[in-house]
Design an enzyme around this catalytic site. Structure first.
Site, PDB file in Angstrom:
ATOM      1  CE  LYS A 117      -5.183  -1.001   2.294  1.00 52.35           C
ATOM      2  NZ  LYS A 117      -3.953  -1.784   2.316  1.00 52.35           N
ATOM      3  CB  SER A 161      -0.904   0.007   1.236  1.00 51.26           C
ATOM      4  OG  SER A 161      -1.789  -1.081   1.207  1.00 51.26           O
ATOM      5  CE  LYS A 215       2.047   2.445   4.427  1.00 47.70           C
ATOM      6  NZ  LYS A 215       1.373   1.539   3.461  1.00 47.70           N
TER       7      LYS A 215
END
Length: 298
Positions: A175, A100, A243
């Protein structure tokens, strides 16, 4: 690509997610060549996983090269660093990044890989460690239709909900959107259970009652249970969710879009990190709210 029964697959990144994912490919009868900075899982080596000394060595031998590492710079290092995959890739190899990472950097990585005569898919996953172990991951894919068609049977070994979202980068965009929704649902469940507990109700029974109504969700089912039972060993670490939310907020800033609730969730994760919680499961966001209320859900 050779027929699926003949495919030789590469896998770089044998962590909490990558280990079971590579295991499913191996169990299906594929030859799997792998590299990680740590020793490869002994249970997979015993089943035939082949260890190599670098990403370059893996790339030189395979038809499909999977990457499953934590963040954008890690993918860049796997692909283009010293002894990286780009030094070993053969023309026609398909690179599949299941990490990701930044949608913007993904497009750059894809262009550089395609310039070598190879194909590229970005295919981040959702479902956490449980989904990886049970091969029930949702996989969001960006890339060309014909390349996706070649890899889809391999995706089916690792997940259930497989969607080609669009061109390169679209999988990563999906995502990021997924992680925004998950974070905000965790925050909503945490607030609700904290409210119920502070008001004197049994949060476990409140959760049970809500599971039968319109508020029911996977987050309430799984992470609500974690909050009540105080089980914060990671299925998905707060540091990784931070993140992902940073990716969302940086992209939103570039597009001139305001994401106020995403920003709030990021700040609550930051508060957890400040208390030593970067390695906690992301359901532990509730701890930041508990500090504000001086009350623990239990």
């Amino acid at each position: 690509m050779r027929s699926s029964s003949m495919s030789k697959l590469g896998f770089v990144g044998l962590g909490i997610m990558g280990t079971p994912m590579a295991g499913h490919l191996l169990a299906a009868g594929h030859t799997v060549v792998a590299y990680d900075q740590k020793p490869l899982p002994a249970e997979l080596v015993a089943k035939g996983l082949i260890a190599k000394g670098s990403s370059k060595e893996v790339a030189a031998e395979v038809d499909v090269f999977f990457v499953m590492v934590p963040d954008t710079p890690h993918v860049g290092a796997v692909l283009f660093g010293e002894n990286g995959a780009a030094e070993g890739l053969r023309k026609g190899t398909i690179v599949v990044d299941m990490s990701s990472i930044s949608p913007i950097e993904t497009k750059d990585y894809a262009a550089r890989i395609e310039a070598l005569g190879c194909d590229y898919l970005d295919a981040p996953v959702s479902g956490g460690q449980v989904g990886a172990v049970n091969a029930t991951l949702s996989i969001m894919v960006g890339g060309k239709d014909e390349v996706f068609a070649k890899i889809e049977p391999l995706f089916r070994l690792m997940g259930k909900n497989i969607t080609l979202v669009g061109g390169v980068g679209a999988g990563q965009t999906a995502k990021v959107a997924n992680q925004m929704i998950v974070a905000m649902n965790i925050e909503a469940v945490a607030e609700a259970l904290l409210f119920a507990s502070k008001a004197g109700a049994d949060p476990a029974r409140v959760r049970q009652a809500l599971m039968g109504g319109f508020a029911s969700s996977k987050i309430l089912e799984i992470h609500g249970d974690r909050m009540v039972k105080r089980t914060f060993d990671p299925g998905f670490r707060i540091a990784l969710h931070q993140k992902d939310l940073n990716l969302a907020l940086s992209a939103a800033r570039a597009m001139g879009v305001s994401l106020p609730n995403t920003a709030t969730c990021r700040e609550l994760f930051n508060a957890c990190e400040a208390h030593g919680g970067s390695g906690w499961d992301h359901s532990a966001m509730v701890k930041a709210l508990e500090l504000l209320a001086n009350h623990e859900v239990a």
